[in-house]
Each structure stands twice: as C-alpha cells, then as structure tokens.
Enzyme design. Structure first.
Site, mmCIF file in Angstrom:
data_model
loop_
_atom_site.group_PDB
_atom_site.id
_atom_site.type_symbol
_atom_site.label_atom_id
_atom_site.label_comp_id
_atom_site.label_asym_id
_atom_site.label_seq_id
_atom_site.Cartn_x
_atom_site.Cartn_y
_atom_site.Cartn_z
ATOM 1 N N LYS A 232 0.827 -1.208 0.000
ATOM 2 C CA LYS A 232 0.000 0.000 0.000
ATOM 3 C C LYS A 232 0.861 1.256 0.000
ATOM 4 O O LYS A 232 0.560 2.229 -0.686
ATOM 5 C CB LYS A 232 -0.961 -0.012 1.195
ATOM 6 C CG LYS A 232 -2.098 -1.006 0.984
ATOM 7 C CD LYS A 232 -2.970 -1.149 2.205
ATOM 8 C CE LYS A 232 -4.061 -2.176 1.956
ATOM 9 N NZ LYS A 232 -4.644 -2.692 3.188
ATOM 10 N N LYS B 183 -2.939 -10.407 -9.999
ATOM 11 C CA LYS B 183 -4.008 -10.777 -9.064
ATOM 12 C C LYS B 183 -5.213 -9.840 -9.243
ATOM 13 O O LYS B 183 -5.018 -8.620 -9.343
ATOM 14 C CB LYS B 183 -3.462 -10.643 -7.628
ATOM 15 C CG LYS B 183 -4.486 -10.913 -6.565
ATOM 16 C CD LYS B 183 -4.050 -10.312 -5.224
ATOM 17 C CE LYS B 183 -5.238 -9.717 -4.525
ATOM 18 N NZ LYS B 183 -4.938 -8.939 -3.337
ATOM 19 N N LYS C 148 -9.251 -4.740 -6.489
ATOM 20 C CA LYS C 148 -9.856 -3.420 -6.694
ATOM 21 C C LYS C 148 -8.752 -2.398 -6.962
ATOM 22 O O LYS C 148 -8.881 -1.529 -7.808
ATOM 23 C CB LYS C 148 -10.611 -2.984 -5.426
ATOM 24 C CG LYS C 148 -11.770 -3.881 -5.060
ATOM 25 C CD LYS C 148 -12.181 -3.739 -3.585
ATOM 26 C CE LYS C 148 -12.644 -5.071 -3.030
ATOM 27 N NZ LYS C 148 -12.995 -5.103 -1.617
HETATM 28 P P1 TYM Z 1 -10.571 -8.140 0.805
HETATM 29 O O1 TYM Z 1 -11.737 -7.263 1.090
HETATM 30 O O2 TYM Z 1 -9.439 -7.580 0.032
HETATM 31 O O3 TYM Z 1 -11.055 -9.450 0.053
HETATM 32 C C1 TYM Z 1 -12.109 -10.245 0.554
HETATM 33 C C2 TYM Z 1 -11.784 -11.703 0.341
HETATM 34 O O4 TYM Z 1 -11.595 -11.960 -1.047
HETATM 35 C C3 TYM Z 1 -10.349 -12.629 -1.234
HETATM 36 N N1 TYM Z 1 -9.761 -12.211 -2.507
HETATM 37 C C4 TYM Z 1 -9.246 -13.053 -3.399
HETATM 38 N N2 TYM Z 1 -9.132 -14.389 -3.397
HETATM 39 C C5 TYM Z 1 -8.558 -14.953 -4.469
HETATM 40 N N3 TYM Z 1 -8.106 -14.240 -5.542
HETATM 41 C C6 TYM Z 1 -8.206 -12.894 -5.584
HETATM 42 N N4 TYM Z 1 -7.787 -12.209 -6.642
HETATM 43 C C7 TYM Z 1 -8.795 -12.239 -4.469
HETATM 44 N N5 TYM Z 1 -9.048 -10.932 -4.167
HETATM 45 C C8 TYM Z 1 -9.628 -10.937 -2.949
HETATM 46 C C9 TYM Z 1 -9.483 -12.168 -0.064
HETATM 47 O O5 TYM Z 1 -8.432 -13.061 0.167
HETATM 48 C C10 TYM Z 1 -10.493 -12.144 1.052
HETATM 49 O O6 TYM Z 1 -10.668 -13.424 1.599
HETATM 50 N N6 TYM Z 1 -8.169 -8.055 5.171
HETATM 51 C C11 TYM Z 1 -9.273 -8.667 4.448
HETATM 52 C C12 TYM Z 1 -10.628 -8.429 5.104
HETATM 53 C C13 TYM Z 1 -10.677 -8.879 6.522
HETATM 54 C C14 TYM Z 1 -10.734 -10.229 6.984
HETATM 55 C C15 TYM Z 1 -10.779 -10.132 8.407
HETATM 56 C C16 TYM Z 1 -10.775 -11.469 6.347
HETATM 57 C C17 TYM Z 1 -10.671 -8.053 7.597
HETATM 58 N N7 TYM Z 1 -10.724 -8.816 8.761
HETATM 59 C C18 TYM Z 1 -10.846 -11.286 9.200
HETATM 60 C C19 TYM Z 1 -10.846 -12.604 7.146
HETATM 61 C C20 TYM Z 1 -10.888 -12.511 8.559
HETATM 62 C C21 TYM Z 1 -9.307 -8.049 3.060
HETATM 63 O O7 TYM Z 1 -8.796 -6.983 2.827
HETATM 64 O O8 TYM Z 1 -10.042 -8.771 2.171
#
Ligand code: TYM
Length: 323
Positions: free
Chosen positions: A112, A192, A195
């Site tokens: 980031k 990957k 967003k």
């Molecule tokens: P976030 O919001 O970026 O993404 C949500 C979920 O989608 C998965 N994901 C992907 N999986 C495979 N390929 C991709 N290209 C891809 N893009 C996104 C992410 O791995 C995620 O599972 N930090 C987390 C949110 C969070 C969280 C938590 C998750 C906050 N607290 C506690 C689990 C438990 C995040 O930014 O996910």
C-alpha cells in the site's frame, strides 16, 4: 466448528472475492455443525475511504451482495465489523503484545505504501485489527484467498504472544482455509484480481460493463487456427467458472485451435452471466428493501456480540482491566 471471515467495503465485489472467499462461505454455511460469522470490514476500509457517506453505502452494498449471493441470515451471523466494539478493544490489547518488527514485515502494508497510500498508523496496525476480528469470536477456521495468508500467520503469532504474556490459553489459534484452485484469481491483465489494480470483473456490474471487462482480458497473438496457451487469465477464469462436467469441452476448444480468443471470451461472459443471474435478481429485490438488510445486520451483530462477550470478559480479567 466456528468460522469467521470478512470483506472490506472498499469497492464492489469481484470474481476474486467470490471465487477465493465467498464461494467458501456459501459451502460452509450448509454444514449444520458450522457456526459461521461473516462480516463487512468497515473499520478496515476506514484506512482508505475517507468519506462517511461512501463508506456507509458501500458497507450496505456488501451486506446486500452477501444476501443476494445466498448467505442465509438464519444460519450465519452477518454484521458490520464496527457494530462489535469488542473488536477494537481486543485490537488494543493485542497491540500491546505486537512486536513492531512483525508489522514492518507486512506485505500488505508495504504494497500500500508503494502504491502511494499515506503511511498511517491505521494502515500499519491493520493486521492487529484483523487478528482481533478472528480471535474475538474464537474462530477455528478462516476462509480467505491466499493474499490473506500472512495476516493469518500474524493472527496466530499475536494469539500465541497474548497467551504467553498472560500465561493462559485465552485465545484460540485459527487456521486459514484457502482453496488451492482459487487461491489467487487473476484479473483481466493477468495480475491478481484486485480493486486497487483496476483489473476486476465485478459480479454485479451492468451487462455492458461486464462485457467490456471480459473483452479486455489480455491474450497473446496466437492465430485463430492454432491451439491457445493455457497460461493466461482467460484460461484460468474459464476453468474456475466452468461446471466440472463441461470443462472437457471448454478445454478442448482451447487446446485444439480453430476458436478465436473472442469466442472464448464470449463463452466466459455467458458463464459469468449464468452463474450470477439468480443473485442479480435477488439483489434487485434486496436493493428495494434496505430495511430488511439493516435488520439482518442488527440481528447478526447481536449474535456476534453474544459470541464475543465471554471471551472479552476473560481477556479483561487476565489483563487486570475493569470487569
Ligand atoms: P478483501 O476485502 O481484500 O477481500 C475479501 C476476500 O476476497 C479474497 N480475494 C481473493 N481471493 C482470491 N483471488 C483474488 N484475486 C482475491 N481478491 C480478494 C481475499 O483473500 C479475502 O478473503 N483483510 C481482508 C478483510 C478482513 C478479513 C478479516 C478477512 C478483515 N478482517 C478477518 C478474514 C478474517 C481483506 O482486505 O479482504
């Protein structure tokens, strides 16, 4: 088995979110022995979204999308992270045992900052808050994509440190659940899907936008009559969305040649539309019933608070805080 996961409301849901995480949520909710907590990570999104109205509306949208995709509020708790004050409380307790070096090694923080985000404390401490999300409900399994694997390792490290400091097994060590096939879903440019890379295929975009995204998937210059490479994002996305019984045929189109990339992209677009057609319809109905979505979030917060309260009391006692 207790299960928790969340999605940040920093934008609209995309295929990476669905294939890497939400599809797992849907499978997991079906087993009666599972006690699932799926939340919208609005506190995490606060590290990047600075406008209250935008965050409020994106948060509600993710909750709506969870329901549209089939999460069943009778079986799982669906809630806003910010409705559970125990999360931030535990995050502070954990931060007192978090080594600075551990956070400095965080890939997500480094990425980031490299992208130009302001290096705030919130961004730096992001993994501590995430650990609190997971640990506060005593989760044993966390369904996520591979990009979250380091955060899960940190969660285990912080739980271990907290338990050691207080000399009691207060916090349970969770395991990640990462689908090998969909661990890192590629975006339309082959990186990957994310967003922040602007390379997503959104689940609920208008059909014309979806078509534009799918048609922009990068491909090589293999002539129409030749076999196509199985290495690019088009092949990977087709494989992920094609029902297993139809895969042999799709694969054949790829490997025998005679089919242009345009036709293969049209096939993928059809799959995306077919896969999410029922969810799109449900979403339209839910968008007209915001009161229902709010009531689901309220009920989910109550369930999560009930799950979090005993552990919070134990942690407060162990730390010597007001009971
Ligand atoms: P976030 O919001 O970026 O993404 C949500 C979920 O989608 C998965 N994901 C992907 N999986 C495979 N390929 C991709 N290209 C891809 N893009 C996104 C992410 O791995 C995620 O599972 N930090 C987390 C949110 C969070 C969280 C938590 C998750 C906050 N607290 C506690 C689990 C438990 C995040 O930014 O996910």
């Amino acid at each position: 088995m207790r299960i928790v996961s969340g999605v940040q409301p920093t934008g609209r849901l995309h295929l990476g979110n669905y294939l890497g995480a939400i599809r797992q949520f849907l499978d997991l909710q079906s087993a009666p022995a599972h006690d699932c907590f799926f939340f919208v990570a609005d506190l995490h999104a606060l590290t990047t979204i600075r406008d209250g109205a935008t965050l409020r509306s994106l948060t509600l949208e993710i909750a709506t999308d969870y329901l549209a995709l089939g999460l069943d509020p009778d079986r799982v708790a669906i809630y806003r992270q910010s409705s559970l004050p125990q999360v931030t409380e535990l995050a502070w307790m954990l931060s007192t045992v978090t080594p600075m070096g551990l956070l400095r090694r965080g890939h997500s923080y480094k990425d980031k900052i490299a992208r130009g985000l302001e290096p705030t404390h919130g961004l730096f401490a992001y993994p501590v808050l995430m650990a609190a999300d997971i640990l506060i409900v005593g989760a044993e399994r966390v369904p996520v994509g591979r990009d979250q694997a380091q955060h899960l390792e940190m969660t285990r490290d912080l739980a271990t440190a907290f338990n050691q400091v207080h000399d009691e097994p207060l916090l349970r060590l969770p395991e990640p659940m990462i689908l090998p096939d969909a661990a890192l879903v590629p975006g339309i440019d082959g990186r990957k899907m994310s967003k922040s890379h602007g390379n997503v295929i959104e689940l609920f975009a208008p059909e014309a936008d979806l078509r534009r995204s799918v048609m922009s998937i990068v491909t090589d210059s293999t002539p129409l009559e030749d076999p196509k490479s199985a290495r690019g994002p088009l092949y990977a996305l087709l494989k992920l969305l094609t029902p297993p019984e139809e895969w042999a045929e799709s694969r054949r189109l790829f490997t025998t040649g005679g089919q242009g990339y345009g036709a293969l992209k049209t096939r993928l677009l059809g799959l995306v539309l077919d896969t999410f057609r029922p969810a799109r319809q449900r979403r339209e109905e839910l968008l007209r019933d915001v009161g229902f979505v709010e009531s689901v979030l309220n009920a989910g917060s109550e369930r999560a608070a009930t799950a979090a309260a005993p552990l919070m009391a134990e942690c407060r006692r162990a730390c010597g805080l007001a009971g």
